[in-house]
Design a protein around this motif. Structure first.
Motif, mmCIF file in Angstrom:
data_model
loop_
_atom_site.group_PDB
_atom_site.id
_atom_site.type_symbol
_atom_site.label_atom_id
_atom_site.label_comp_id
_atom_site.label_asym_id
_atom_site.label_seq_id
_atom_site.Cartn_x
_atom_site.Cartn_y
_atom_site.Cartn_z
ATOM 1 N N GLU A 148 0.820 -1.216 0.000
ATOM 2 C CA GLU A 148 0.000 0.000 0.000
ATOM 3 C C GLU A 148 0.851 1.263 0.000
ATOM 4 O O GLU A 148 2.025 1.249 0.343
ATOM 5 C CB GLU A 148 -0.924 0.005 1.222
ATOM 6 N N ARG A 149 0.219 2.351 -0.393
ATOM 7 C CA ARG A 149 0.821 3.688 -0.392
ATOM 8 C C ARG A 149 2.150 3.708 -1.143
ATOM 9 O O ARG A 149 3.168 4.191 -0.647
ATOM 10 C CB ARG A 149 0.962 4.211 1.044
ATOM 11 N N LEU A 150 2.128 3.175 -2.344
ATOM 12 C CA LEU A 150 3.316 3.111 -3.192
ATOM 13 C C LEU A 150 3.505 4.420 -3.947
ATOM 14 O O LEU A 150 2.559 4.981 -4.503
ATOM 15 C CB LEU A 150 3.188 1.964 -4.195
ATOM 16 N N LEU A 151 4.740 4.899 -3.999
ATOM 17 C CA LEU A 151 5.061 6.069 -4.810
ATOM 18 C C LEU A 151 4.953 5.726 -6.289
ATOM 19 O O LEU A 151 5.418 4.654 -6.708
ATOM 20 C CB LEU A 151 6.484 6.541 -4.526
ATOM 21 N N PRO A 152 4.381 6.595 -7.116
ATOM 22 C CA PRO A 152 4.393 6.326 -8.554
ATOM 23 C C PRO A 152 5.800 6.375 -9.126
ATOM 24 O O PRO A 152 6.135 5.642 -10.063
ATOM 25 C CB PRO A 152 3.507 7.436 -9.134
ATOM 26 N N ASP A 153 6.629 7.239 -8.565
ATOM 27 C CA ASP A 153 8.034 7.315 -8.967
ATOM 28 C C ASP A 153 8.834 7.916 -7.832
ATOM 29 O O ASP A 153 8.283 8.569 -6.940
ATOM 30 C CB ASP A 153 8.201 8.160 -10.242
ATOM 31 N N LEU A 154 10.116 7.695 -7.878
ATOM 32 C CA LEU A 154 11.004 8.218 -6.858
ATOM 33 C C LEU A 154 12.010 9.131 -7.556
ATOM 34 O O LEU A 154 12.884 8.665 -8.280
ATOM 35 C CB LEU A 154 11.721 7.074 -6.133
ATOM 36 N N ASP A 155 11.822 10.435 -7.392
ATOM 37 C CA ASP A 155 12.668 11.410 -8.071
ATOM 38 C C ASP A 155 12.794 11.105 -9.560
ATOM 39 O O ASP A 155 13.878 11.147 -10.137
ATOM 40 C CB ASP A 155 14.051 11.469 -7.418
ATOM 41 N N GLY A 156 11.672 10.784 -10.172
ATOM 42 C CA GLY A 156 11.645 10.549 -11.603
ATOM 43 C C GLY A 156 11.887 9.121 -12.025
ATOM 44 O O GLY A 156 11.736 8.791 -13.208
ATOM 45 N N VAL A 157 12.220 8.236 -11.099
ATOM 46 C CA VAL A 157 12.447 6.824 -11.409
ATOM 47 C C VAL A 157 11.147 6.069 -11.165
ATOM 48 O O VAL A 157 10.639 6.039 -10.049
ATOM 49 C CB VAL A 157 13.564 6.229 -10.531
ATOM 50 N N ALA A 158 10.594 5.463 -12.214
ATOM 51 C CA ALA A 158 9.303 4.791 -12.110
ATOM 52 C C ALA A 158 9.347 3.628 -11.136
ATOM 53 O O ALA A 158 10.330 2.872 -11.075
ATOM 54 C CB ALA A 158 8.858 4.304 -13.485
ATOM 55 N N ASN A 159 8.276 3.475 -10.379
ATOM 56 C CA ASN A 159 8.173 2.373 -9.431
ATOM 57 C C ASN A 159 7.916 1.078 -10.201
ATOM 58 O O ASN A 159 6.928 0.972 -10.915
ATOM 59 C CB ASN A 159 7.019 2.636 -8.461
#
Length: 409
Positions: free
Chosen positions: A148-159
């Protein structure tokens, strides 16, 4: 923004060692394994060069496992024997079901599983499902994997977990764009009014006694700030009619260890700030560093004679200003849509959830959880309904059992 090949603590990896094209040609080389709590040592080693969110750091996972005695499972996806992705999950009981989730439960927000950036372009849904199958083989008693509560991306890096079927989390996360510095931010966010209020608050605090902003730099200061925060939160939750998610002794021990251990780092990955007025803490925040992002994980204010001066707003002003001066590009208020955040925020982040049933029971639970998420999203996205909900649970405080913690945001 942060280089896609850099982990949160600044570790670098060589991007030219493995090309995405070569990895796609070698999908058959993917292997997946899963281990119980003994896999923690390998996870810690992997995190020295991996990309991950704060709640997936080795410190977070290790301290949670130690403080709570969590039943852990570690799943690793590898290419030619080289770890590419690692999931550190705790197994909890939810009624008749067993669920594997990120360590920390609802305390873990903005999640991004530990991954080697060199492999990210090649990790697809099929590869991730092989890691889930490895979990089944190791722990056939698990009914559902709930991420749950996953980031769609991390500083532009796709999850990479976005390759799996998912759905929007019911709660938005809000953040502040620090591009151009603090003065530029204030020019976009009613800066004249904010500065005037900050000066007025300063005079109010000075009338009471000496005041200062504190950053915990010793274990004694961690204890003092954390104890004050926990007391503040306990009072606040009781008034709101919400179960205290920080009330469990093991959870408190976890946060104490997390912030204390961070003191040994050159740039602590977790830090506490407080506003002391006349020798008493009036507001406390707990934050994490995440590349070019400073994340407010939690905050609280004392409900005393100075509450009218909004010490929490004052502390946020100083925290955001310092974050900008230190070169952070985003100040992240994390999960929860609240008016005090809206005073600053110009970025909305829509997290997503992934549910992977492993048994027939798990399928039933996944259906219930999706329906529950839709209901929460409806309530929280309808200002009238959400206002009424909060009013009713405040009235119910002290008259019935507290509302489950999942409803607090």
């Amino acid at each position: 923004m942060v280089d896609a090949t850099a982990s949160f603590d600044g570790n670098r990896v060589a991007t030219n060692e493995i090309s995405a094209r070569a990895m796609r040609a070698d999908q058959g080389r993917w292997t997946a394994t899963a281990r119980d709590g003994a896999g923690l040592a390998d996870y810690v080693q992997f995190c020295t060069s991996a990309l991950f969110a704060p709640a997936q750091s080795a410190s977070w996972v290790g301290n949670w496992a130690t403080a709570t005695g969590a039943d852990m499972v570690f799943a690793t996806l590898a290419c030619d024997g080289r770890p590419a992705l690692s999931l550190a999950l705790e197994i909890v009981r939810r009624g008749p079901f067993k669920v594997a989730r990120f360590a920390g439960g609802r305390h873990a927000n903005g999640n991004f599983a530990a991954a080697d950036p060199r492999f990210l372009p090649a990790i697809d849904g099929q590869a991730i499902r092989s890691a889930f199958k490895a979990i089944v083989q190791t722990r056939p008693d698990i009914d559902l994997i709930s991420l749950e509560r996953l980031l769609p991306d991390l500083d532009g890096v796709a999850n990479p977990l976005a390759a799996l079927p998912g759905f929007p989390s019911p709660n938005l996360a809000l953040a502040v764009d620090l591009d151009g510095g603090f003065d530029a931010l204030l020019s976009r966010a009613s800066g004249k009014r904010k500065r005037k209020k900050h000066r007025s608050q300063t005079r109010k605090f000075e009338a009471v006694g000496p005041f200062r902003r504190i950053e915990a730099g010793t274990s004694e200061e961690v204890d003092r700030l954390l104890d004050a925060f926990l007391d503040m939160k306990e009072v606040r939750f009781a008034k709101m009619g919400i179960a205290d998610v920080f009330g469990d002794r093991q959870v408190r021990d976890f946060f104490r260890a997390l912030f204390t251990d961070a003191l040994s780092e050159e740039n602590p990955s977790f830090l506490l700030h407080g506003l002391d007025v006349a020798g008493k803490l009036r507001a406390v925040t707990g934050s994490s560093r995440s590349g070019k992002r400073l994340i407010c994980e939690f905050g609280a204010i004392a409900e005393d004679d100075l509450a009218f001066a909004s010490p929490g707003d004052f502390l946020f002003f100083d925290n955001i200003q310092e974050a900008s001066e230190l070169g952070f590009e985003v100040y992240d208020f994390s999960v929860g849509d609240e008016p005090y955040k809206r005073l600053w925020c110009d970025i909305e982040i829509q997290h997503f959830d992934v549910l992977a049933p492993l048994t027939l029971k798990g399928r039933a639970l996944a259906t219930m959880m999706r329906q529950g998420a839709r209901a929460k999203a409806f309530i929280k996205n309808n200002p009238t309904v959400w206002k009424l909900t909060k009013m009713l649970r405040r009235k119910a405080a002290g008259q019935a059992a507290p509302v489950p913690a999942e409803d607090d945001n």
